[in-house]
Design a protein around this motif. Structure first.
Motif, PDB file in Angstrom:
ATOM      1  N   ALA A  36      19.409  10.114 -13.686  1.00  0.00           N
ATOM      2  CA  ALA A  36      19.016   8.710 -12.810  1.00  0.00           C
ATOM      3  C   ALA A  36      17.029   8.525 -12.843  1.00  0.00           C
ATOM      4  O   ALA A  36      16.551   9.663 -13.243  1.00  0.00           O
ATOM      5  CB  ALA A  36      19.363  10.037 -11.124  1.00  0.00           C
ATOM      6  N   VAL A  37      16.980   7.849 -12.033  1.00  0.00           N
ATOM      7  CA  VAL A  37      15.656   7.710 -12.329  1.00  0.00           C
ATOM      8  C   VAL A  37      14.936   7.348 -10.399  1.00  0.00           C
ATOM      9  O   VAL A  37      15.186   7.421  -9.828  1.00  0.00           O
ATOM     10  CB  VAL A  37      14.874   6.440 -12.429  1.00  0.00           C
ATOM     11  CG1 VAL A  37      14.117   5.988 -12.529  1.00  0.00           C
ATOM     12  CG2 VAL A  37      15.606   6.302 -13.701  1.00  0.00           C
ATOM     13  N   LEU A  38      13.469   8.432 -10.220  1.00  0.00           N
ATOM     14  CA  LEU A  38      13.266   8.665  -9.468  1.00  0.00           C
ATOM     15  C   LEU A  38      12.189   7.683  -8.872  1.00  0.00           C
ATOM     16  O   LEU A  38      10.948   7.652 -10.016  1.00  0.00           O
ATOM     17  CB  LEU A  38      12.565   9.982  -8.389  1.00  0.00           C
ATOM     18  CG  LEU A  38      12.529  10.424  -7.677  1.00  0.00           C
ATOM     19  CD1 LEU A  38      13.006  12.103  -7.148  1.00  0.00           C
ATOM     20  CD2 LEU A  38      10.974  10.473  -7.380  1.00  0.00           C
ATOM     21  N   CYS A  39      12.088   6.360  -7.887  1.00  0.00           N
ATOM     22  CA  CYS A  39      11.301   5.569  -8.218  1.00  0.00           C
ATOM     23  C   CYS A  39      10.329   6.098  -6.482  1.00  0.00           C
ATOM     24  O   CYS A  39      11.486   6.425  -5.716  1.00  0.00           O
ATOM     25  CB  CYS A  39      10.915   5.320  -8.499  1.00  0.00           C
ATOM     26  SG  CYS A  39      12.546   3.844  -8.017  1.00  0.00           S
ATOM     27  N   PRO A  40       9.826   4.993  -6.103  1.00  0.00           N
ATOM     28  CA  PRO A  40       8.818   4.605  -4.548  1.00  0.00           C
ATOM     29  C   PRO A  40      10.078   3.992  -4.231  1.00  0.00           C
ATOM     30  O   PRO A  40      10.439   2.655  -4.821  1.00  0.00           O
ATOM     31  CB  PRO A  40       7.886   4.549  -4.858  1.00  0.00           C
ATOM     32  CG  PRO A  40       7.204   4.569  -6.066  1.00  0.00           C
ATOM     33  CD  PRO A  40       8.248   4.755  -7.085  1.00  0.00           C
ATOM     34  N   LEU A  70       5.904  -9.719   1.271  1.00  0.00           N
ATOM     35  CA  LEU A  70       6.727  -9.811   0.259  1.00  0.00           C
ATOM     36  C   LEU A  70       6.431  -8.640  -0.704  1.00  0.00           C
ATOM     37  O   LEU A  70       7.624  -7.910  -1.796  1.00  0.00           O
ATOM     38  CB  LEU A  70       7.411 -10.610   0.215  1.00  0.00           C
ATOM     39  CG  LEU A  70       8.107 -11.952   1.097  1.00  0.00           C
ATOM     40  CD1 LEU A  70       8.360 -13.224   0.333  1.00  0.00           C
ATOM     41  CD2 LEU A  70       9.118 -10.657   1.762  1.00  0.00           C
ATOM     42  N   ASP A  71       5.316  -8.528  -0.904  1.00  0.00           N
ATOM     43  CA  ASP A  71       4.584  -7.499  -2.204  1.00  0.00           C
ATOM     44  C   ASP A  71       4.940  -6.301  -2.026  1.00  0.00           C
ATOM     45  O   ASP A  71       4.698  -5.631  -2.766  1.00  0.00           O
ATOM     46  CB  ASP A  71       2.991  -7.635  -2.232  1.00  0.00           C
ATOM     47  CG  ASP A  71       2.653  -8.545  -2.635  1.00  0.00           C
ATOM     48  OD1 ASP A  71       3.253  -9.483  -3.260  1.00  0.00           O
ATOM     49  OD2 ASP A  71       1.447  -8.120  -3.354  1.00  0.00           O
ATOM     50  N   GLN A  72       5.603  -5.781  -1.040  1.00  0.00           N
ATOM     51  CA  GLN A  72       6.084  -4.499  -0.496  1.00  0.00           C
ATOM     52  C   GLN A  72       7.637  -3.959  -1.081  1.00  0.00           C
ATOM     53  O   GLN A  72       7.974  -3.155  -1.208  1.00  0.00           O
ATOM     54  CB  GLN A  72       5.991  -4.022   0.706  1.00  0.00           C
ATOM     55  CG  GLN A  72       5.078  -3.865   2.255  1.00  0.00           C
ATOM     56  CD  GLN A  72       4.389  -2.788   1.074  1.00  0.00           C
ATOM     57  OE1 GLN A  72       5.042  -2.242   1.435  1.00  0.00           O
ATOM     58  NE2 GLN A  72       2.806  -3.294   0.795  1.00  0.00           N
ATOM     59  N   LEU A  73       8.356  -4.928  -1.324  1.00  0.00           N
ATOM     60  CA  LEU A  73      10.258  -5.134  -2.430  1.00  0.00           C
ATOM     61  C   LEU A  73       9.224  -4.973  -3.860  1.00  0.00           C
ATOM     62  O   LEU A  73      10.232  -4.876  -4.133  1.00  0.00           O
ATOM     63  CB  LEU A  73      10.468  -6.657  -1.778  1.00  0.00           C
ATOM     64  CG  LEU A  73      11.217  -6.761  -0.839  1.00  0.00           C
ATOM     65  CD1 LEU A  73      11.042  -8.733  -0.613  1.00  0.00           C
ATOM     66  CD2 LEU A  73      11.465  -5.921  -0.254  1.00  0.00           C
ATOM     67  N   VAL A  74       8.318  -4.946  -3.759  1.00  0.00           N
ATOM     68  CA  VAL A  74       8.377  -4.788  -5.678  1.00  0.00           C
ATOM     69  C   VAL A  74       9.001  -3.501  -6.473  1.00  0.00           C
ATOM     70  O   VAL A  74       9.992  -3.889  -6.952  1.00  0.00           O
ATOM     71  CB  VAL A  74       6.549  -4.788  -6.142  1.00  0.00           C
ATOM     72  CG1 VAL A  74       6.183  -3.307  -5.623  1.00  0.00           C
ATOM     73  CG2 VAL A  74       6.667  -5.074  -7.159  1.00  0.00           C
ATOM     74  N   ALA A  79      15.337  -1.689  -8.884  1.00  0.00           N
ATOM     75  CA  ALA A  79      17.264  -1.624  -8.584  1.00  0.00           C
ATOM     76  C   ALA A  79      17.584  -2.467  -9.034  1.00  0.00           C
ATOM     77  O   ALA A  79      19.097  -3.157  -9.521  1.00  0.00           O
ATOM     78  CB  ALA A  79      17.367  -0.137  -7.761  1.00  0.00           C
ATOM     79  N   THR A  80      17.319  -3.524  -7.741  1.00  0.00           N
ATOM     80  CA  THR A  80      18.108  -4.835  -7.445  1.00  0.00           C
ATOM     81  C   THR A  80      17.814  -6.048  -8.655  1.00  0.00           C
ATOM     82  O   THR A  80      18.875  -6.275  -8.622  1.00  0.00           O
ATOM     83  CB  THR A  80      18.041  -5.311  -6.500  1.00  0.00           C
ATOM     84  OG1 THR A  80      16.102  -5.469  -6.211  1.00  0.00           O
ATOM     85  CG2 THR A  80      17.805  -4.300  -4.974  1.00  0.00           C
ATOM     86  N   MET A  81      17.159  -6.028  -9.083  1.00  0.00           N
ATOM     87  CA  MET A  81      17.435  -7.486 -10.016  1.00  0.00           C
ATOM     88  C   MET A  81      18.195  -6.609 -11.554  1.00  0.00           C
ATOM     89  O   MET A  81      19.379  -7.860 -11.309  1.00  0.00           O
ATOM     90  CB  MET A  81      15.591  -7.334 -10.671  1.00  0.00           C
ATOM     91  CG  MET A  81      15.065  -8.369 -11.556  1.00  0.00           C
ATOM     92  SD  MET A  81      15.793  -8.048 -13.697  1.00  0.00           S
ATOM     93  CE  MET A  81      14.310  -6.941 -13.647  1.00  0.00           C
TER      94      MET A  81
END
Length: 134
Positions: A36-40, A70-74, A79-81
């Motif tokens: 797994a990968v852990l990120c903000p 919308l920069d908060q969605l980066v 994961a979603t892209m």
């Protein structure tokens, strides 16, 4: 009020999809070595919401500088892209006492991996604790 279009041409979609497939391939290689990968979850802790009806006009103030909301969605896009499963968990508080979280990203179609890791982390570090009312 001028509306902005979110429509793309087929050619643009094919280009974007090709890039997405390249990302997916890189993630598949990464998950041959890691579970797994852990990120903000986002670049900032919690913040006051902007309720401007025009989503693209919304702004967030970060240290006195305005940025597009919308920069908060980066980080969510990590994961979603590529279409990977992710689970958000609490990770503590900022120096100002605001909630901070992380996301656990797992291999494609392996939704149980980030969920199980979240369960194990909750047992180890605890879950969400609301701030004291004051």
């Amino acid at each position: 009020m001028r509306r902005r279009s979110l429509v793309s041409t087929h050619r643009d979609w094919i280009t974007a999809n090709t890039r997405r497939e390249l990302h997916r391939h890189a993630w598949r290689r990464l998950f041959t070595e890691f579970d797994a990968v852990l990120c903000p979850i986002s670049p900032t802790p919690a913040f006051p919401h902007d309720h401007d009806p025009d989503l693209l006009a919304r702004r967030i103030d970060i240290d006195g500088v305005e940025f597009p909301y919308l920069d908060q969605l980066v980080w969510a896009g990590v994961a979603t892209m590529p279409g990977l499963p992710a689970t958000a968990i609490p990770a503590g508080r900022s120096p100002d006492g605001l909630p901070v979280g992380v996301q656990l990203i797992g291999p494609m179609f392996e939704d149980r991996t980030p969920l199980k890791l979240a369960e194990l982390l909750e047992q180890t570090i605890g879950g969400f604790t609301p701030p004291p009312r004051g």
